[in-house]
Design a protein around this motif. Structure first.
Motif, mmCIF file in Angstrom:
data_model
loop_
_atom_site.group_PDB
_atom_site.id
_atom_site.type_symbol
_atom_site.label_atom_id
_atom_site.label_comp_id
_atom_site.label_asym_id
_atom_site.label_seq_id
_atom_site.Cartn_x
_atom_site.Cartn_y
_atom_site.Cartn_z
ATOM 1 N N TYR A 138 0.742 -0.905 0.229
ATOM 2 C CA TYR A 138 -0.551 0.434 -0.037
ATOM 3 C C TYR A 138 0.923 0.994 0.001
ATOM 4 O O TYR A 138 1.931 1.104 0.816
ATOM 5 N N SER A 139 0.500 2.729 -0.511
ATOM 6 C CA SER A 139 1.123 3.556 -0.254
ATOM 7 C C SER A 139 0.092 4.899 -1.153
ATOM 8 O O SER A 139 -1.608 4.435 -1.192
ATOM 9 N N ALA A 140 0.647 5.710 -0.898
ATOM 10 C CA ALA A 140 -0.203 6.935 -1.612
ATOM 11 C C ALA A 140 0.870 7.825 -2.251
ATOM 12 O O ALA A 140 1.226 8.163 -2.785
ATOM 13 N N ARG A 141 -0.647 8.732 -3.068
ATOM 14 C CA ARG A 141 -0.259 9.386 -4.420
ATOM 15 C C ARG A 141 0.833 10.612 -3.738
ATOM 16 O O ARG A 141 0.011 11.349 -4.078
ATOM 17 N N PHE A 142 1.719 10.793 -3.264
ATOM 18 C CA PHE A 142 2.371 11.764 -2.325
ATOM 19 C C PHE A 142 3.075 12.934 -3.640
ATOM 20 O O PHE A 142 2.807 14.466 -3.375
ATOM 21 N N TYR A 143 2.516 12.365 -4.982
ATOM 22 C CA TYR A 143 3.366 13.644 -5.818
ATOM 23 C C TYR A 143 1.905 14.503 -6.373
ATOM 24 O O TYR A 143 2.143 15.709 -6.979
ATOM 25 N N GLU A 144 0.681 13.981 -5.906
ATOM 26 C CA GLU A 144 -0.542 15.192 -6.032
ATOM 27 C C GLU A 144 -0.317 16.096 -5.448
ATOM 28 O O GLU A 144 -0.790 17.088 -5.473
ATOM 29 N N GLY A 145 -0.197 15.870 -3.606
ATOM 30 C CA GLY A 145 0.341 17.237 -3.446
ATOM 31 C C GLY A 145 1.925 17.683 -3.494
ATOM 32 O O GLY A 145 1.282 19.264 -3.431
ATOM 33 N N ARG A 146 2.540 17.126 -3.852
ATOM 34 C CA ARG A 146 4.166 17.838 -4.716
ATOM 35 C C ARG A 146 3.443 18.527 -5.877
ATOM 36 O O ARG A 146 3.891 19.591 -5.840
ATOM 37 N N ALA A 147 2.361 18.605 -6.085
ATOM 38 C CA ALA A 147 2.147 19.308 -7.427
ATOM 39 C C ALA A 147 1.635 20.898 -6.871
ATOM 40 O O ALA A 147 1.695 21.890 -7.566
ATOM 41 N N VAL A 148 0.683 20.734 -5.434
ATOM 42 C CA VAL A 148 0.270 21.750 -4.742
ATOM 43 C C VAL A 148 1.136 22.682 -4.701
ATOM 44 O O VAL A 148 1.494 23.237 -4.732
ATOM 45 N N GLN A 149 2.432 21.817 -3.775
ATOM 46 C CA GLN A 149 3.072 22.300 -3.524
ATOM 47 C C GLN A 149 3.648 23.218 -4.293
ATOM 48 O O GLN A 149 4.661 23.763 -4.236
ATOM 49 N N GLY A 150 4.077 22.758 -5.439
ATOM 50 C CA GLY A 150 4.955 23.051 -6.462
ATOM 51 C C GLY A 150 4.083 24.129 -6.777
ATOM 52 O O GLY A 150 5.384 25.687 -7.286
ATOM 53 N N HIS A 151 2.777 24.512 -7.000
ATOM 54 C CA HIS A 151 2.024 25.554 -7.340
ATOM 55 C C HIS A 151 2.673 26.513 -6.691
ATOM 56 O O HIS A 151 3.188 27.342 -7.531
ATOM 57 N N ILE A 152 2.453 26.801 -5.034
ATOM 58 C CA ILE A 152 2.689 27.523 -4.121
ATOM 59 C C ILE A 152 4.354 28.095 -4.452
ATOM 60 O O ILE A 152 4.015 29.501 -4.174
ATOM 61 N N ILE A 203 -0.945 15.812 4.290
ATOM 62 C CA ILE A 203 -1.013 14.748 5.376
ATOM 63 C C ILE A 203 -1.065 13.521 5.052
ATOM 64 O O ILE A 203 -2.020 13.231 3.878
ATOM 65 N N ASP A 204 -0.098 12.758 5.627
ATOM 66 C CA ASP A 204 -0.854 10.834 5.264
ATOM 67 C C ASP A 204 -1.997 10.516 6.103
ATOM 68 O O ASP A 204 -1.951 10.648 7.670
ATOM 69 N N ASN A 205 -3.064 10.469 5.454
ATOM 70 C CA ASN A 205 -3.680 9.788 6.369
ATOM 71 C C ASN A 205 -4.404 8.184 5.980
ATOM 72 O O ASN A 205 -4.788 7.904 5.274
ATOM 73 N N TRP A 206 -3.925 7.023 7.114
ATOM 74 C CA TRP A 206 -3.799 5.988 6.997
ATOM 75 C C TRP A 206 -5.187 5.579 7.511
ATOM 76 O O TRP A 206 -5.424 3.888 7.449
ATOM 77 N N THR A 207 -5.238 6.417 8.237
ATOM 78 C CA THR A 207 -6.833 5.112 9.517
ATOM 79 C C THR A 207 -7.422 4.890 8.849
ATOM 80 O O THR A 207 -7.955 3.780 8.772
ATOM 81 N N PRO A 208 -8.105 4.802 7.816
ATOM 82 C CA PRO A 208 -9.269 4.325 6.911
ATOM 83 C C PRO A 208 -8.728 2.778 6.336
ATOM 84 O O PRO A 208 -9.176 1.557 6.653
ATOM 85 N N TYR A 209 -7.213 3.219 6.095
ATOM 86 C CA TYR A 209 -6.643 2.014 5.330
ATOM 87 C C TYR A 209 -6.141 0.463 6.263
ATOM 88 O O TYR A 209 -6.790 -0.867 6.066
ATOM 89 N N TYR A 210 -5.554 1.461 7.333
ATOM 90 C CA TYR A 210 -5.787 0.273 9.246
ATOM 91 C C TYR A 210 -6.993 -0.885 9.564
ATOM 92 O O TYR A 210 -6.988 -1.370 9.494
ATOM 93 N N ILE A 211 -7.981 0.673 9.590
ATOM 94 C CA ILE A 211 -9.248 0.053 9.801
ATOM 95 C C ILE A 211 -9.878 -1.133 9.053
ATOM 96 O O ILE A 211 -10.130 -1.981 9.184
ATOM 97 N N ASP A 212 -9.502 -1.019 7.726
ATOM 98 C CA ASP A 212 -10.518 -1.883 6.836
ATOM 99 C C ASP A 212 -8.948 -3.333 6.267
ATOM 100 O O ASP A 212 -10.395 -4.131 6.242
ATOM 101 N N ARG A 213 -8.819 -3.094 6.618
ATOM 102 C CA ARG A 213 -7.835 -4.120 6.882
ATOM 103 C C ARG A 213 -7.095 -5.166 7.393
ATOM 104 O O ARG A 213 -8.211 -6.014 7.648
ATOM 105 N N VAL A 214 -7.777 -4.372 9.150
ATOM 106 C CA VAL A 214 -7.229 -4.923 10.256
ATOM 107 C C VAL A 214 -9.058 -5.809 9.871
ATOM 108 O O VAL A 214 -9.811 -7.059 10.475
ATOM 109 N N GLN A 215 -10.460 -4.933 9.841
ATOM 110 C CA GLN A 215 -11.748 -5.398 10.309
ATOM 111 C C GLN A 215 -11.243 -6.848 9.227
ATOM 112 O O GLN A 215 -11.993 -7.516 9.387
ATOM 113 N N ALA A 216 -11.154 -7.056 7.890
ATOM 114 C CA ALA A 216 -10.603 -7.774 7.119
ATOM 115 C C ALA A 216 -10.328 -9.637 7.201
ATOM 116 O O ALA A 216 -10.625 -10.239 7.322
#
Length: 357
Positions: free
Chosen positions: A127-141, A252-265
Motif C-alpha cells: 500500500y502507498s499514497a500518491r504523494f506526488y499529487e500533494g507535491r503538485a499543489v506545493q510546487g504551484h504555491i 498529510i498522510d491519512n492511513w487510518t481508514p486503510y488500517y481499519i479496513d485491512r484489520v477488519q478484513a
C-alpha cells in the motif's frame, strides 16, 4: 457414524464460508523507521494505529517497534513480532520490502502489509499514497511565492517515490514561474534531524527562499523559521506548529481508514493480498490548511488544482513532458500510466542535478 459426523462438520464449514475463519480478537503489529514523535511520517502511522485500535473497542490489540533500521535488523524485528503472536503486521518503510517477504514466507498464517513497496505474496499486501499529487499543489504555491526563484528540496532516499515527488513539484512550479530553479540535497536517510537542518541551512545560504522536503522530521521547518523570509511545507503530517510561517501548507498522510479496513478484513476472515495506491480523491493524501501567508489568488489556484485531481479531471503528469536529456517522455495530452510512475528513475527536463545511483 464417524464418517457422517465428518461430512456434517464439512457441510457446516462450507455453509459458513469465510466466516468460519473469522476471529474475535487479533493483534496488529507495526514496524516503524523512526520514532512516533518525529512529527512526520512515523507520527502519522502511529496516530493511525491508535485511532484504528480505538475504533475496534477492545477487539484489536496493537504493538509496535520504533527506530528499526532498513537492514538485517528489520527481519529480526518483524520475526520477533510474528513470534509474539501478531496476526497482521504493517511494515511502514520502503527498505522493509525484502525483509517483509522473507519473514512472510516463514509465517504463512500471518498477514503482512508493506508500505510503499511493490513485492507481494499470498500473505503480503502493498500500500502507498500518491504523494506526488500533494507535491503538485506545493510546487504551484512555491513557484508563485518564491522571490529569488530558487527552491530547495531536501530528499531522503533515491527511490521512485521520492523522484516522482521532485518531478511533480518542479513541473508545477515551472508551469507558473518559468525562471524557477531547483537545488536538491540527498541525505540517504529518512530521518536525521541534524542532517535535515543542515541541509535546509545550506539551501537557504545558497539563496533558496522556499524549502520542500521528503524527510520525516520538523528540523527543516525550524531552520527556516530561524532564517526568516523562507517558506516551507509540512511533510507527511501537518506540522501546524510552524504555521502560518514558515509552514504555509502541508501534505498529510491519512492511513487510518486503510488500517481499519485491512484489520477488519482479518477479523472477518476476508483478507486477501492486494495492492493499494490512493491519493487525494480517497483522502489518503490530504492538503493541510493553506495559511493566509499565501496570497488569496494563489490559495484559490492551489485549491482548484487539488479539486481537479480529486475529481479525476487533472493528472500531475500530463504531457508534453520531456526527460532531463530532452527526449520525449509524454506527448501533448498524454497521461503517465501507473507502471511508468512506479518505476520512475529520471528527472524531467529543466532539473540540472543528477539522479543518484
Amino acid at each position: 457414524m464417524k464418517r457422517r459426523t465428518l461430512l456434517a462438520s464439512a457441510a457446516i464449514a462450507l455453509s459458513l464460508g469465510t466466516a468460519a475463519f473469522a476471529q474475535e480478537e487479533i493483534t496488529a503489529g507495526f514496524i516503524y523507521i523512526g520514532p512516533p514523535g518525529d512529527g512526520g511520517w512515523t507520527y502519522e502511522h502511529d496516530q493511525a494505529r491508535q485511532k484504528m485500535e480505538a475504533h475496534f473497542e477492545g477487539k484489536v490489540k496493537t504493538v509496535y517497534q520504533e527506530n528499526v533500521p532498513e537492514s538485517a535488523d528489520a527481519e529480526r524485528a518483524i520475526t520477533q513480532m510474528a513470534l509474539g503472536g501478531a496476526d497482521i503486521i504493517f511494515t511502514t518503510s520502503f527498505g522493509y520490502m525484502d525483509p517483509t517477504l522473507a519473514v512472510a514466507e516463514k509465517f504463512p498464517n500471518v498477514k503482512f502489509e508493506h508500505a510503499t513497496g511493490y513485492k507481494r505474496a499470498d500473505n503480503v499486501s502493498t500500500y502507498s499514497a500518491r504523494f506526488y499529487e500533494g507535491r503538485a499543489v506545493q510546487g504551484h504555491i512555491a513557484g508563485k511565492m518564491t522571490k529569488t526563484n530558487k527552491i530547495g528540496y531536501i530528499a531522503s532516499v533515491p527511490i521512485p517515490e521520492v523522484i516522482r515527488g521532485i518531478n511533480s513539484a518542479y513541473l508545477h512550479a515551472k508551469k507558473v514561474n518559468p525562471d524557477v530553479e531547483f537545488s536538491i540535497i540527498w541525505l540517504y536517510t529518512w530521518f536525521d534531524p541534524a542532517k535535515e537542518a543542515d541541509a535546509a541551512r545550506a539551501l537557504i545560504e545558497n539563496g533558496a527562499d522556499v524549502i520542500l522536503q521528503h524527510t520525516d522530521s520538523t528540523a527543516p521547518q525550524a531552520a527556516a523559521q530561524e532564517a526568516g523570509n523562507v517558506i516551507t511545507f509540512g511533510q507527511a503530517s501537518d506540522m501546524a506548529e510552524y504555521a502560518p510561517l514558515p509552514r504555509v501548507s502541508s501534505i498529510i498522510d491519512n492511513w487510518t481508514p486503510y488500517y481499519i479496513d485491512r484489520v477488519q478484513a482479518v477479523l472477518d476472515g476476508t483478507w486477501t493480498s492486494t495492492d493499494t495506491w490512493d491519493g487525494i480523491s480517497t483522502g489518503m493524501v490530504g492538503i493541510g490548511e493553506i495559511t493566509d501567508a499565501v496570497p488569496a489568488d494563489v490559495k484559490a489556484e492551489a485549491l482548484a488544482l487539488k479539486d481537479a485531481m480529486a475529481a479525476g479531471e487533472y493528472h500531475p503528469f500530463t504531457g508534453p513532458i520531456n526527460k532531463q536529456d530532452g527526449s520525449v517522455w509524454l506527448a501533448e495530452g498524454e497521461v503517465a500510466d501507473d507502471g511508468s510512475l512506479a518505476g520512475m528513475n529520471f528527472y524531467v527536463e529543466g532539473i540540472t542535478a543528477e539522479v543518484p545511483n
